[in-house]
Enzyme design. Structure first.
Site, PDB file in Angstrom:
ATOM      1  N   CYS A  74      -9.157  37.672  53.615  1.00 10.99           N
ATOM      2  CA  CYS A  74     -10.560  37.004  53.200  1.00 10.99           C
ATOM      3  C   CYS A  74     -10.247  36.595  51.763  1.00 10.99           C
ATOM      4  O   CYS A  74      -9.654  35.465  51.553  1.00 10.99           O
ATOM      5  CB  CYS A  74     -11.524  38.171  53.187  1.00 10.99           C
ATOM      6  SG  CYS A  74     -12.935  37.432  53.584  1.00 10.99           S
ATOM      7  N   HIS A 159     -10.696  41.057  57.879  1.00  7.55           N
ATOM      8  CA  HIS A 159     -10.653  42.298  57.215  1.00  7.55           C
ATOM      9  C   HIS A 159      -9.630  43.249  58.239  1.00  7.55           C
ATOM     10  O   HIS A 159     -10.266  43.917  58.894  1.00  7.55           O
ATOM     11  CB  HIS A 159     -11.828  42.806  57.043  1.00  7.55           C
ATOM     12  CG  HIS A 159     -12.541  42.432  55.711  1.00  7.55           C
ATOM     13  ND1 HIS A 159     -12.266  42.497  54.359  1.00  7.55           N
ATOM     14  CD2 HIS A 159     -13.043  41.165  55.622  1.00  7.55           C
ATOM     15  CE1 HIS A 159     -12.963  41.936  53.646  1.00  7.55           C
ATOM     16  NE2 HIS A 159     -13.659  40.894  54.584  1.00  7.55           N
ATOM     17  N   GLU A 161      -7.926  45.874  57.500  1.00  9.07           N
ATOM     18  CA  GLU A 161      -8.221  47.171  57.210  1.00  9.07           C
ATOM     19  C   GLU A 161      -9.386  47.888  57.733  1.00  9.07           C
ATOM     20  O   GLU A 161      -9.570  49.317  57.461  1.00  9.07           O
ATOM     21  CB  GLU A 161      -8.358  47.412  55.590  1.00  9.07           C
ATOM     22  CG  GLU A 161      -9.570  46.807  54.763  1.00  9.07           C
ATOM     23  CD  GLU A 161      -9.665  45.426  54.821  1.00  9.07           C
ATOM     24  OE1 GLU A 161     -10.829  45.052  54.280  1.00  9.07           O
ATOM     25  OE2 GLU A 161      -8.920  44.562  55.458  1.00  9.07           O
TER      26      GLU A 161
END
Length: 196
Positions: A74, A159, A161
């Site tokens: 990002c 993202h 994660e």
């Protein structure tokens, strides 16, 4: 893990699950001895100011020049591109999919991660507006590249994660497993194409 601002703690947790020992980086000397580095999502302007204030710009370029891999997610994608650090030959469009209310999730087939789609979480996400000739697009949304790789630099507009799927992090770590000579050759080739 560049830990100036953004979602670095979630990245650290994901990498820990894969057997890594993440180190938070805020000063240039903390890059010493690291095998790879993540530039996380967050606010790209804030992170860029932190990089400049901390004297990290040239150390980050030197890190990439050594052949060690970098992952930008990002805001990290924006920072690694031509408008900032220039470590991957891309130009990104900020908030390309819209502001916070336009955040969304999508299932992406990412080259190199098998046939099973990866669930991608897009939050005020960029897309890649221009890819240099030596940059490989690995996934797209609506005709716009959102995952790309050039040499030892891997970027994605979302993202990774924020989900339980660790395949993108695993791909990144596999880039760190190459020999130092392989990494150096990759970095030199990337630098040569950037300068031509």
């Amino acid at each position: 893990m560049l830990a100036l601002q953004g979602d670095f703690e979630a990245h650290s947790a994901a990498l820990s699950e894969l057997g890594c020992h993440p180190v938070e980086v805020r000063r240039p000397q903390q890059l010493d001895g690291l095998q790879a580095l993540v530039l996380p999502g967050g606010e790209s302007t804030t992170i860029a100011k932190g990089i400049a204030a901390g004297g990290l710009e040239q150390p980050l370029r030197d890190f990439a020049g050594s052949g060690r891999p970098l992952l930008g997610t990002c805001a990290g994608l924006i920072l690694l591109g031509c408008d900032h650090l220039g470590l991957i030959d891309i130009e990104a469009r900020r908030n390309a999919f819209g502001r916070q209310l336009k955040s969304f999730e999508a299932d992406l087939v990412v080259d190199g991660l098998g046939d099973e789609p990866l669930r991608a979480v897009f939050i005020r996400a960029p897309w890649i507006e221009r890819l240099g000739p030596d940059v490989e697009a690995l996934a797209e949304v609506d005709g716009h590249a959102v995952v790309a790789r050039q040499g030892n630099v891997l970027v994605c507009a979302f993202h990774p994660e924020l989900t339980d799927d660790l395949r993108l992090h695993a791909l990144f770590l596999s880039m760190a497993d190459r020999t130092p000579a392989d990494r150096h050759a990759s970095a030199v080739a990337g630098a040569a194409t950037s300068l031509s």
